[in-house]
Design an enzyme around this catalytic site. Sequence first.
Site, PDB file in Angstrom:
ATOM      1  N   ASN A 171       0.788  -1.234   0.000  1.00  0.00           N
ATOM      2  CA  ASN A 171       0.000   0.000   0.000  1.00  0.00           C
ATOM      3  C   ASN A 171       0.822   1.288   0.000  1.00  0.00           C
ATOM      4  O   ASN A 171       0.561   2.212   0.782  1.00  0.00           O
ATOM      5  CB  ASN A 171      -0.991  -0.007   1.172  1.00  0.00           C
ATOM      6  CG  ASN A 171      -2.029  -1.091   1.023  1.00  0.00           C
ATOM      7  OD1 ASN A 171      -2.371  -1.493  -0.093  1.00  0.00           O
ATOM      8  ND2 ASN A 171      -2.519  -1.613   2.135  1.00  0.00           N
ATOM      9  N   ASN A 193      -3.567   0.060  -2.883  1.00  0.00           N
ATOM     10  CA  ASN A 193      -5.009  -0.025  -2.708  1.00  0.00           C
ATOM     11  C   ASN A 193      -5.659   1.176  -3.396  1.00  0.00           C
ATOM     12  O   ASN A 193      -5.267   2.326  -3.132  1.00  0.00           O
ATOM     13  CB  ASN A 193      -5.347  -0.027  -1.220  1.00  0.00           C
ATOM     14  CG  ASN A 193      -6.784  -0.427  -0.963  1.00  0.00           C
ATOM     15  OD1 ASN A 193      -7.687   0.011  -1.662  1.00  0.00           O
ATOM     16  ND2 ASN A 193      -6.998  -1.250   0.047  1.00  0.00           N
ATOM     17  N   PRO A 194      -6.619   0.959  -4.277  1.00  0.00           N
ATOM     18  CA  PRO A 194      -7.248   2.089  -4.966  1.00  0.00           C
ATOM     19  C   PRO A 194      -7.824   3.142  -4.028  1.00  0.00           C
ATOM     20  O   PRO A 194      -7.957   4.305  -4.423  1.00  0.00           O
ATOM     21  CB  PRO A 194      -8.347   1.420  -5.800  1.00  0.00           C
ATOM     22  CG  PRO A 194      -7.802   0.064  -6.093  1.00  0.00           C
ATOM     23  CD  PRO A 194      -7.086  -0.334  -4.825  1.00  0.00           C
ATOM     24  N   HIS A 329     -11.024  -6.614   7.943  1.00  0.00           N
ATOM     25  CA  HIS A 329      -9.945  -7.551   8.231  1.00  0.00           C
ATOM     26  C   HIS A 329      -9.937  -7.938   9.705  1.00  0.00           C
ATOM     27  O   HIS A 329     -10.265  -7.128  10.569  1.00  0.00           O
ATOM     28  CB  HIS A 329      -8.595  -6.934   7.873  1.00  0.00           C
ATOM     29  CG  HIS A 329      -8.532  -6.394   6.472  1.00  0.00           C
ATOM     30  ND1 HIS A 329      -8.907  -7.138   5.377  1.00  0.00           N
ATOM     31  CD2 HIS A 329      -8.143  -5.184   5.998  1.00  0.00           C
ATOM     32  CE1 HIS A 329      -8.751  -6.406   4.289  1.00  0.00           C
ATOM     33  NE2 HIS A 329      -8.291  -5.222   4.642  1.00  0.00           N
TER      34      HIS A 329
END
Length: 359
Positions: A171, A193-194, A329
């Site tokens: 990231n 990560n977009p 997560h």
Amino acid sequence: MHVMRTLTLGRLFPIILLCSLCSVVIWIYHFNNNVMPQPSNGIPQKRAEKPFWRIGDNVLIAKALENYSDKWKKHEANFTRFRSLLSSKCHAVSKAVVTQNNTKLGSNVNYDGQSRKPLKVTQALFNILPKEHPFGNATWESCAVVGNGGILANSSCGEEINLAQFVIRCNLPPLDKRYEKDVGNKTNLVTANPSILLEKYSGLMERRRPFLESLRPYGQALLLLPAFSYGQNTAVSLRAFYTLEDLGSNSPLPVFLNPDYLRTLSNFWRERGLNSVRPSTGLIMASLALEICSNVHLYGFWPFSKHPYGNQPIPNHYYDNRESKKNVHSMPTEFEHLMNLHKQGVIRIHLGECQPTHN
């Protein structure tokens, strides 16, 4: 007399109860401040050499450390067995990245993070996919998977990380001079990560120079984008691809994570008791490394807010204290699985400070 005794006890009962509550409060204070109560002889008690883990997260910390040892030794049979099982289920070497070999023109790409209409592989999309898998059939001797945990701060692990043959980062973490001593500067693969592209760089809809400048420390590393996990990821990932394509050969090489690989990897860990919505980037990269590397070392993997050896508070990341998405997560549970692999001699987790290396 019996009446008098009853009345006396009745008056004393609130006092006895109050004293008991005070005692409990005092013990809780000592307990939460890692201070042992003093014995009646007035001689101070020495603090325990090892951390005295407390209620809450510290119970999880104590449990995690039960499987940890600095004196780690690889167990070749366990490593081979686990790697073979992982490879037979997930096939990272051929499927982790979307390529022209595993994704045919005119086929559909199914998003792994949400139920929505599949994306058709048009000629334009097919043309930007690599022909071959970027990992080829190579196996790297040593790989360092570098998480972004605050435990890396003041770790002096940078030199050790740089010595790994293949270094994976997660990231787009900062790698400037402030952190080089602790995290190194070598990168062969980095994920993006977009959501970072949307939050930090306005989804690449405005000026893109800040985005390109942030990628400079990664050189010509692979840039791994989960373009097909969620619908909103696709357009911004494609913009990142075209931005880097315009920059030329001196920039990172953007590739797309395969949603089929992510789906099988999620099932693999779910079968082993991990019931989170989806694996974290760290677990995905650790799993990938286990298939492409002979020796896997993890740095910056510590999901707790206190240091395992000093009990001092540590930030969420080595560069900031921003919280991760806990509803997506399950970091402590993931870490428990990784700790089990550490105990079995499959993967090595590094905690605390790294020792100076001598070439």
